[in-house]
Enzyme design. Structure first.
Site, PDB file in Angstrom:
ATOM      1  N   GLY A  82       0.822  -1.204   0.000  1.00  0.00           N
ATOM      2  CA  GLY A  82       0.000   0.000   0.000  1.00  0.00           C
ATOM      3  C   GLY A  82       0.854   1.250   0.000  1.00  0.00           C
ATOM      4  O   GLY A  82       0.615   2.190   0.749  1.00  0.00           O
ATOM      5  N   TYR A  85     -12.847  -3.572  11.173  1.00  0.00           N
ATOM      6  CA  TYR A  85     -11.530  -2.922  11.079  1.00  0.00           C
ATOM      7  C   TYR A  85     -10.787  -3.010  12.413  1.00  0.00           C
ATOM      8  O   TYR A  85      -9.585  -3.371  12.457  1.00  0.00           O
ATOM      9  CB  TYR A  85     -11.742  -1.459  10.679  1.00  0.00           C
ATOM     10  CG  TYR A  85     -10.483  -0.652  10.483  1.00  0.00           C
ATOM     11  CD1 TYR A  85      -9.707  -0.810   9.343  1.00  0.00           C
ATOM     12  CD2 TYR A  85     -10.099   0.295  11.432  1.00  0.00           C
ATOM     13  CE1 TYR A  85      -8.553  -0.054   9.160  1.00  0.00           C
ATOM     14  CE2 TYR A  85      -8.952   1.057  11.252  1.00  0.00           C
ATOM     15  CZ  TYR A  85      -8.192   0.876  10.112  1.00  0.00           C
ATOM     16  OH  TYR A  85      -7.061   1.628   9.931  1.00  0.00           O
TER      17      TYR A  85
END
Lengths: 80, 243
Positions: free
Chosen positions: B11, B149
């Site tokens: 990422g 999350y």
């Protein structure tokens, strides 16, 4: 590959990974007690043996293998 | 020596990943970043042969294998892994689908497992490694609408600490960075009300810039951090104090 040649190759792996002298790598040697190898050392040795002999050792096959002889027989069974 | 070490950042195209790439390139490391849809900023290409980007989907083992093989062919074995790629699929638990749960756990937590499994053998052989997992202050504090999350990021803590214990004897460290609110594309999706709530509870009264986080990551992968492992380091302007 005959047994003697295979064991020499096995011994080279053990000496390299475990940092022990070759004369300590004998069939009856216990990894923990005689070669001062912890669980990560043994995993490293398996990785080295897999590369050296072009074999694959499954986790389940390592259960109960605590001596050089036991590990060598496991390897031998895969290269036969 | 450390200046030429090989870094793999997932990422890396935006936000914290891009800022970390830049600071490490500036310090002389070889840096490979992964992307899924967006490429890295063009200004990183000025670092020439020390920078590369590869396509990688961390939810796919074959994709990880391919990406890491490409990087190792160019840079050599990966010595520093920074697990930064993450996704959110926020909604209240009462409305959360199994798919939303699975995809977040798959990318954020299982992706970390896959990546670590791939690079760890060579780190063990080399007797050197630095692994940093980018978590979140939400892992400890929880967040409404972020059960998936939060669970994925909290999972990283246990994963990192177990790993740290397993490989410390091989000079491999595993640490977690827990940023608070950071000005990235991911937080841009939060409502203004939520952002205002977060800012008002941050002692430093501002959200972090990606560079606030990348500096901490750069420290944890440096030679100076050799004796730091199993740490969860909040970089949050004081937000999580007491949690």
């Amino acid at each position: 590959m005959d047994d003697a040649k295979a064991f020499e190759q096995f011994k080279e792996c053990a000496v390299k990974v475990l940092g022990v002298s070759p004369d300590k790598v004998v069939m009856e040697a216990n990894f923990a007690e005689d070669l001062d190898a912890d669980s990560l050392d043994i995993v490293e040795l398996v990785m080295e043996l897999e590369d050296s002999f072009s074999i694959k050792v499954e986790e389940s096959e390592l259960e109960g293998v605590d001596t050089v002889g036991g590990a060598f027989n496991l390897v031998k069974g895969k290269i036969a | 020596m450390q200046e030429s070490r090989c870094v793999f950042i997932t990422g890396g195209a935006t936000g914290i990943g891009a800022a970390t790439s830049e600071v490490l390139l500036e310090r002389g490391y070889k840096v490979a970043v992964t992307y899924r849809s967006r490429h890295s900023s063009e200004n990183l290409t000025k670092y020439g042969d020390r920078f590369m980007e590869v396509s990688c989907d961390v939810s796919d083992s074959d994709s990880i294998d391919s990406a890491i093989d490409q990087v190792e062919a160019k840079f050599g074995k990966i010595e520093i892994l920074i697990v930064n790629a993450g996704i959110t699929e926020d909604t209240l638990l009462l409305r959360m689908s199994h798919d939303a749960w699975d995809s977040v756990i798959e990318t954020n937590l299982t992706g970390a497992f896959r990546l670590t499994k791939k690079v760890l053998p060579s780190m063990v052989r080399a007797r050197f490694g630095r692994i940093v997992f980018v978590s979140s202050v939400i892992a400890g504090m929880g967040g409404p609408g972020q059960a998936n999350y939060a669970a994925s990021k909290a999972g990283l803590s246990g994963f990192a600490r177990s790993l740290a214990r397993e490989v410390a004897s091989r000079n491999i460290t595993a640490n977690v960075i827990a940023p608070g609110a950071v000005a990235t594309a991911m937080t841009a999706n939060l409502s203004q009300k939520r952002m205002d709530e977060m800012t008002s509870s941050i002692p430093m009264q501002r959200v972090a810039e990606p560079s606030d986080i990348s500096g901490a990551i750069a420290f944890l992968v440096s030679e100076e951090a050799a004796y730091i492992t199993g740490v969860i380091l909040p970089v949050d302007g004081g937000l999580s104090m007491g949690f």
